[in-house]
Design an enzyme around this catalytic site. Structure first.
Site, PDB file in Angstrom:
ATOM      1  N   GLU A   1      34.772  17.561  15.997  1.00 20.21           N
ATOM      2  CA  GLU A   1      34.816  17.443  14.539  1.00 20.21           C
ATOM      3  C   GLU A   1      34.337  18.736  13.899  1.00 20.21           C
ATOM      4  O   GLU A   1      34.094  19.734  14.573  1.00 20.21           O
ATOM      5  CB  GLU A   1      33.948  16.267  14.076  1.00 20.21           C
ATOM      6  CG  GLU A   1      32.498  16.358  14.519  1.00 20.21           C
ATOM      7  CD  GLU A   1      31.722  15.066  14.308  1.00 20.21           C
ATOM      8  OE1 GLU A   1      32.338  14.033  13.962  1.00 20.21           O
ATOM      9  OE2 GLU A   1      30.499  15.088  14.512  1.00 20.21           O
TER      10      GLU A   1
ATOM     11  N   ASP B   1      25.535  18.875   7.132  1.00 21.83           N
ATOM     12  CA  ASP B   1      26.908  19.404   7.156  1.00 21.83           C
ATOM     13  C   ASP B   1      27.071  20.626   6.267  1.00 21.83           C
ATOM     14  O   ASP B   1      27.989  20.692   5.444  1.00 21.83           O
ATOM     15  CB  ASP B   1      27.914  18.325   6.727  1.00 21.83           C
ATOM     16  CG  ASP B   1      27.732  17.021   7.470  1.00 21.83           C
ATOM     17  OD1 ASP B   1      27.367  17.068   8.663  1.00 21.83           O
ATOM     18  OD2 ASP B   1      27.959  15.953   6.876  1.00 21.83           O
TER      19      ASP B   1
END
Length: 506
Positions: A174, A14
């Protein structure tokens, strides 16, 4: 000149990036590990070094009840008006929040909470002073990207949350990031889940609340249905360099086995970004990220290679070392025996949601050598200390010193779900050297006693510690640990005189 992907190997998922003048800063997720959210610095986008963590105090990062792959999700880093901001979610605690600092290396502020729910938050500082806060949630208007305006000093929501985009139809929309580029607002998200169907899509609007027009070239990044060595590419963030070129950092995996199973975790990759004539970005080589790509035109700026051995002779642990959840008071010390890391175990074991005596680092190479010298004389069969290759509480391999029938022994334990095997070897009094040779398909365990004889204890397959079998979002951690079966004050001290981590075949 070429560069090699990944640019940050091992469990560093991420990624988010920002630029301040000629310097680049990057953060990644940490889940149940402490301290939280490492901060990396680069001058050339290719060579990175860790300079600290955003969340270094328990008040910032309570993790006592964080299960495996819970805790901190998907941070975003931004810089505005002399301040760094890192916004993220503690799914085991306060939800969405941000911290800020004048310096990327910290110290960072206490938490500033934001009431908007969901995960994967991000920030956009607009030219008119408004600050837009995005997150993904399954809200009153369905699942998608929601946004509000916040007061940056306090985190107060100045508008209600509004759904601004649901994506292109892939599951799990997302990782939103909103950018203002040439007076248009670009909303980039990940879709397809952080597995083999992962992809990156983008939309744009003249208004930060939309409506958003989807890019006709979506997805702008995906490795789905390919046989590329890099898989699950997505969760990207964009940055413009000082020469006007654009780049993306993103996560991906490198499964060394077939069927595809990865144990190093999701890693950080770098790819160039090109813009089409109609103003849409494309990441990498027509939406693909390769192991070798043309480097940025920035001057190369490598950092010194970290030493193989940590002698634990500094006043503090270096930034490579992490704890499993918040470390229990008294569970570790660099002062009890100068020049050694001391661990004092408790009843907390590796198998449960707890804070065992545990000091580890990410496994970042398929092929490497691990070793530690342990001085430990267990007082009973409930005491053990050694090294572990740890994926989660149900999947780990341990090489440890313990006691059986009143004798000091060395134990190789393999825990794979509900299955557990243990092998025992005689071990004499005095220090013992614990060794692991990591290969892409297996871990081989050795120990060496004071007389110099080396014994191979056994081996275990890497894929039993992979995400595909063990589950979760993390990667293997190589750690020193201790368990006593009693309070830490009554535990026998385990002294680790040094720890080696040596990459091989790089």
């Amino acid at each position: 000149m070429k560069y090699a992907n990944p640019v940050i190997s091992g469990f560093h998922p991420d990624p988010s990036i920002c630029r301040v003048d000629d310097d680049y800063y990057l953060v990644t997720s940490t889940f149940e590990y402490f301290p939280g959210v490492p901060v990396f610095h680069s001058k050339d986008l290719v060579n990175w070094r860790r300079i600290g963590h955003c969340l270094t105090r328990e008040s910032q990062l309570p993790l006592h009840q964080a299960g495996s792959s819970a805790g901190i999700y998907a941070p975003t880093i931004r810089h505005h008006d002399g301040w760094f901001y890192m916004v993220t979610t503690n799914v085991s605690g306060v939800g969405n929040f941000y911290v800020r600092s004048r310096k990327a290396e910290g110290p960072w502020s206490e938490l500033i909470g934001v009431a908007q729910g969901g995960i994967d938050p991000s920030l956009l500082f607009d030219d008119d002073g408004k600050v837009y806060f995005q997150s993904v949630q399954n809200g009153p208007q369905g699942e998608g990207i929601y946004q509000c305006v916040i007061r940056i000093e306090t985190g107060e929501m100045l508008t209600e949350s509004r759904l601004i985009w649901k994506g292109t139809g892939g599951n799990n929309p997302e990782a939103p990031h909103l950018y203002k580029i040439k007076n248009q607002y670009y909303l980039m998200i990940a879709e397809g889940g952080t597995e083999l169907g992962h992809m990156e899509t983008i939309a744009r609007s003249e208004n930060p609340f939309g409506p958003f027009e989807a890019c006709p070239h979506n997805p702008i990044l995906t490795h789905r249905s390919t046989d590329l060595p890099i898989q699950a590419a997505g969760h990207a963030d964009l940055v413009e360099t000082q020469d006007g070129s654009w780049w993306a950092v993103l996560l991906g995996i490198r499964p060394p086995t077939y069927p595809r199973r990865h144990h190093l975790g999701r890693e950080t990759f770098l790819a160039p970004v090109t813009w089409t004539e109609d103003g849409w970005p494309i990441i990498g080589d027509n939406g693909r990220v390769l192991e070798q790509m043309d480097a940025p035109s920035l001057a190369p700026h490598p950092w010194p290679t970290p030493p193989v051995r940590d002698d634990f002779d500094a006043a503090e642990l270096n930034d490579e070392w992490i704890f499993l959840r918040n470390p229990a008071p008294g569970s570790w010390s660099l002062e009890e025996r100068p020049g050694a890391l001391t661990l004092r175990g408790s009843e907390a074991t590796l198998d449960e949601i707890a804070s065992p005596a545990f000091v580890g680092r990410r496994l970042s190479h398929f092929d490497c050598r691990l070793a530690a010298q342990l001085d430990f004389e267990p007082g009973s069969a409930v005491e053990e200390a050694g090294i572990t290759l740890f994926m989660n509480g149900k999947h780990h391999y341990d090489l440890a010193v313990t006691q059986r029938e009143g004798r000091k022994v060395l134990m190789l334990r393999r825990t794979v779900g509900s299955l557990r095997t243990e092998q025992f070897f005689d071990c004499g009094v005095g220090p013992v050297e614990l060794r692991v040779r990591a290969e892409s398909h297996r871990f081989v365990f050795f120990f060496r006693e004071a007389n110099g004889s080396q014994i191979e204890a056994g081996w275990g397959e890497t894929h039993f510690l992979s995400t595909e079998i063990a589950g979760g979002f993390t990667g293997v951690i190589a750690a020193m640990y201790a368990v006593s079966g009693r309070d830490a004050e009554q535990a026998t001290s385990a002294f680790f005189d040094w720890f080696d981590y040596e990459p091989l075949n790089t």
